[in-house]
Design a protein around this motif. Structure first.
Motif, PDB file in Angstrom:
ATOM      1  N   SER A 160       0.841  -1.193   0.000  1.00  0.00           N
ATOM      2  CA  SER A 160       0.000   0.000   0.000  1.00  0.00           C
ATOM      3  C   SER A 160       0.877   1.243   0.000  1.00  0.00           C
ATOM      4  O   SER A 160       1.928   1.261   0.638  1.00  0.00           O
ATOM      5  N   GLU A 161       0.437   2.272  -0.700  1.00  0.00           N
ATOM      6  CA  GLU A 161       1.130   3.565  -0.719  1.00  0.00           C
ATOM      7  C   GLU A 161       0.261   4.607  -0.039  1.00  0.00           C
ATOM      8  O   GLU A 161      -0.942   4.682  -0.291  1.00  0.00           O
ATOM      9  N   THR A 162       0.899   5.397   0.822  1.00  0.00           N
ATOM     10  CA  THR A 162       0.222   6.476   1.520  1.00  0.00           C
ATOM     11  C   THR A 162       1.112   7.710   1.468  1.00  0.00           C
ATOM     12  O   THR A 162       2.314   7.606   1.742  1.00  0.00           O
ATOM     13  N   VAL A 163       0.548   8.859   1.128  1.00  0.00           N
ATOM     14  CA  VAL A 163       1.311  10.105   1.166  1.00  0.00           C
ATOM     15  C   VAL A 163       1.265  10.627   2.593  1.00  0.00           C
ATOM     16  O   VAL A 163       0.194  10.723   3.199  1.00  0.00           O
ATOM     17  N   LEU A 164       2.437  10.930   3.145  1.00  0.00           N
ATOM     18  CA  LEU A 164       2.543  11.462   4.500  1.00  0.00           C
ATOM     19  C   LEU A 164       3.110  12.871   4.458  1.00  0.00           C
ATOM     20  O   LEU A 164       3.815  13.244   3.522  1.00  0.00           O
ATOM     21  N   ASP A 165       2.800  13.631   5.505  1.00  0.00           N
ATOM     22  CA  ASP A 165       3.349  14.969   5.694  1.00  0.00           C
ATOM     23  C   ASP A 165       4.159  14.996   6.977  1.00  0.00           C
ATOM     24  O   ASP A 165       3.813  14.315   7.946  1.00  0.00           O
ATOM     25  N   ALA A 166       5.209  15.804   6.973  1.00  0.00           N
ATOM     26  CA  ALA A 166       5.969  16.117   8.184  1.00  0.00           C
ATOM     27  C   ALA A 166       6.084  17.632   8.255  1.00  0.00           C
ATOM     28  O   ALA A 166       5.986  18.320   7.234  1.00  0.00           O
ATOM     29  N   GLY A 200       9.264  -7.551   3.120  1.00  0.00           N
ATOM     30  CA  GLY A 200       8.580  -7.297   4.377  1.00  0.00           C
ATOM     31  C   GLY A 200       8.935  -5.995   5.076  1.00  0.00           C
ATOM     32  O   GLY A 200       8.538  -5.777   6.213  1.00  0.00           O
ATOM     33  N   PHE A 201       9.664  -5.107   4.395  1.00  0.00           N
ATOM     34  CA  PHE A 201      10.048  -3.832   4.992  1.00  0.00           C
ATOM     35  C   PHE A 201       9.145  -2.717   4.470  1.00  0.00           C
ATOM     36  O   PHE A 201       8.847  -2.662   3.277  1.00  0.00           O
ATOM     37  N   ALA A 202       8.784  -1.808   5.343  1.00  0.00           N
ATOM     38  CA  ALA A 202       8.118  -0.584   4.924  1.00  0.00           C
ATOM     39  C   ALA A 202       9.195   0.425   4.553  1.00  0.00           C
ATOM     40  O   ALA A 202      10.327   0.349   5.046  1.00  0.00           O
ATOM     41  N   THR A 203       8.862   1.360   3.676  1.00  0.00           N
ATOM     42  CA  THR A 203       9.808   2.416   3.305  1.00  0.00           C
ATOM     43  C   THR A 203       9.078   3.745   3.245  1.00  0.00           C
ATOM     44  O   THR A 203       7.878   3.795   2.971  1.00  0.00           O
ATOM     45  N   LEU A 204       9.828   4.803   3.508  1.00  0.00           N
ATOM     46  CA  LEU A 204       9.321   6.153   3.299  1.00  0.00           C
ATOM     47  C   LEU A 204      10.304   6.877   2.409  1.00  0.00           C
ATOM     48  O   LEU A 204      11.469   7.048   2.760  1.00  0.00           O
ATOM     49  N   ARG A 205       9.835   7.254   1.216  1.00  0.00           N
ATOM     50  CA  ARG A 205      10.636   8.035   0.265  1.00  0.00           C
ATOM     51  C   ARG A 205      10.188   9.479   0.385  1.00  0.00           C
ATOM     52  O   ARG A 205       8.995   9.767   0.344  1.00  0.00           O
ATOM     53  N   ILE A 206      11.139  10.388   0.530  1.00  0.00           N
ATOM     54  CA  ILE A 206      10.787  11.776   0.799  1.00  0.00           C
ATOM     55  C   ILE A 206      11.297  12.711  -0.293  1.00  0.00           C
ATOM     56  O   ILE A 206      12.278  12.413  -0.965  1.00  0.00           O
ATOM     57  N   ASP A 207      10.606  13.827  -0.437  1.00  0.00           N
ATOM     58  CA  ASP A 207      11.107  14.931  -1.240  1.00  0.00           C
ATOM     59  C   ASP A 207      11.846  15.866  -0.297  1.00  0.00           C
ATOM     60  O   ASP A 207      11.362  16.162   0.803  1.00  0.00           O
ATOM     61  N   LYS A 208      13.018  16.330  -0.712  1.00  0.00           N
ATOM     62  CA  LYS A 208      13.787  17.258   0.103  1.00  0.00           C
ATOM     63  C   LYS A 208      13.046  18.581   0.240  1.00  0.00           C
ATOM     64  O   LYS A 208      12.296  18.971  -0.663  1.00  0.00           O
ATOM     65  N   ARG A 209      13.304  19.266   1.343  1.00  0.00           N
ATOM     66  CA  ARG A 209      12.651  20.566   1.548  1.00  0.00           C
ATOM     67  C   ARG A 209      12.995  21.518   0.404  1.00  0.00           C
ATOM     68  O   ARG A 209      14.118  21.580  -0.065  1.00  0.00           O
ATOM     69  N   TRP A 237      10.704  13.458  10.166  1.00  0.00           N
ATOM     70  CA  TRP A 237      10.186  12.243   9.531  1.00  0.00           C
ATOM     71  C   TRP A 237      10.218  11.049  10.484  1.00  0.00           C
ATOM     72  O   TRP A 237       9.285  10.231  10.493  1.00  0.00           O
ATOM     73  N   VAL A 238      11.271  10.952  11.279  1.00  0.00           N
ATOM     74  CA  VAL A 238      11.346   9.856  12.255  1.00  0.00           C
ATOM     75  C   VAL A 238      10.187   9.966  13.248  1.00  0.00           C
ATOM     76  O   VAL A 238       9.550   8.966  13.590  1.00  0.00           O
ATOM     77  N   ASP A 239       9.887  11.172  13.704  1.00  0.00           N
ATOM     78  CA  ASP A 239       8.752  11.367  14.613  1.00  0.00           C
ATOM     79  C   ASP A 239       7.443  10.930  13.959  1.00  0.00           C
ATOM     80  O   ASP A 239       6.616  10.260  14.583  1.00  0.00           O
ATOM     81  N   VAL A 240       7.252  11.299  12.693  1.00  0.00           N
ATOM     82  CA  VAL A 240       6.042  10.904  11.967  1.00  0.00           C
ATOM     83  C   VAL A 240       5.973   9.380  11.860  1.00  0.00           C
ATOM     84  O   VAL A 240       4.921   8.772  12.111  1.00  0.00           O
ATOM     85  N   LEU A 241       7.087   8.763  11.508  1.00  0.00           N
ATOM     86  CA  LEU A 241       7.094   7.299  11.366  1.00  0.00           C
ATOM     87  C   LEU A 241       6.820   6.600  12.687  1.00  0.00           C
ATOM     88  O   LEU A 241       6.092   5.604  12.735  1.00  0.00           O
ATOM     89  N   ARG A 242       7.401   7.094  13.749  1.00  0.00           N
ATOM     90  CA  ARG A 242       7.156   6.471  15.063  1.00  0.00           C
ATOM     91  C   ARG A 242       5.680   6.545  15.429  1.00  0.00           C
ATOM     92  O   ARG A 242       5.130   5.591  15.976  1.00  0.00           O
ATOM     93  N   CYS A 243       5.032   7.661  15.149  1.00  0.00           N
ATOM     94  CA  CYS A 243       3.605   7.807  15.452  1.00  0.00           C
ATOM     95  C   CYS A 243       2.738   6.985  14.507  1.00  0.00           C
ATOM     96  O   CYS A 243       1.762   6.365  14.917  1.00  0.00           O
ATOM     97  N   HIS A 244       3.091   6.993  13.234  1.00  0.00           N
ATOM     98  CA  HIS A 244       2.267   6.353  12.214  1.00  0.00           C
ATOM     99  C   HIS A 244       2.448   4.830  12.168  1.00  0.00           C
ATOM    100  O   HIS A 244       1.477   4.102  11.966  1.00  0.00           O
ATOM    101  N   MET A 245       3.670   4.373  12.328  1.00  0.00           N
ATOM    102  CA  MET A 245       3.978   2.956  12.129  1.00  0.00           C
ATOM    103  C   MET A 245       4.012   2.142  13.416  1.00  0.00           C
ATOM    104  O   MET A 245       3.833   0.938  13.374  1.00  0.00           O
ATOM    105  N   HIS A 246       4.324   2.763  14.525  1.00  0.00           N
ATOM    106  CA  HIS A 246       4.460   2.046  15.801  1.00  0.00           C
ATOM    107  C   HIS A 246       5.485   0.920  15.695  1.00  0.00           C
ATOM    108  O   HIS A 246       5.275  -0.186  16.179  1.00  0.00           O
TER     109      HIS A 246
END
Length: 163
Positions: A26-32, A89-98, A125-134
């Motif tokens: 699954s793909e989800t767009v996330l914001d930080a 079995g790994f999740a990934t987060l690909r980001i656009d640079k600021r 992004w780490v904070d977002v992942l910790r909250c979103h992914m647990h």
């Protein structure tokens, strides 16, 4: 031997498969939080519960979250890497640079960004992942300038591992 005979021979072998096993994710767009606007990224998760997540930091120049660059790279290497990791079995987060692509509103001048600024973004992004992914295990992976950012982030974050 003609092509039909080759296919028949290969399909008779129990260890050869001509059909690819579909990889589902699954793909989800996330914001930080960015300094002046949101940072954007794409979270790719396998349909099974991932045990770790990899944050993929883009390389130098105008490189987008898929690893493409308007100066000539169109192979989507980061997206392909993310799909390969999802198959394992790994999740990934690909980001656009600021300041670039979907994260363009995060700063006024994309050329006035420092490595320390990118480290702040990794922290967000780490904070977002910790909250979103647990998930307790977050790896930071970068190529080129992204590798420098990953190493600098490791000095800041005690629980972030680098590849």
């Amino acid at each position: 031997m003609n092509i039909a005979a080759s296919i028949a021979l290969l399909s008779a072998c129990p260890f050869v498969s001509l059909a690819a096993v579909p990889v589902t994710f699954s793909e989800t767009v996330l914001d930080a939080a960015g300094p002046k606007g949101p940072l954007k990224g794409t979270l790719l998760t396998p349909n099974s519960k991932p045990t770790a997540v990899v944050l993929i930091v883009p390389g130098s120049g105008p490189t987008d979250r898929d690893g493409n660059n308007p100066l000539g790279v169109n192979a989507s290497p980061y997206r392909l890497l993310a799909e390969g990791l999802a198959a394992k079995g790994f999740a990934t987060l690909r980001i656009d640079k600021r300041g670039m692509f979907a994260s363009a509103m995060a700063v006024e001048d994309a050329n006035a960004v420092t490595i320390a600024d990118y480290v702040d973004d990794v922290r967000s992004w780490v904070d977002v992942l910790r909250c979103h992914m647990h998930i307790p295990c977050i790896w930071v992976l970068g190529h080129s300038e992204g590798g420098v950012v990953a190493l600098a982030s490791a000095q800041e974050e005690g629980q972030v591992f680098n590849v």
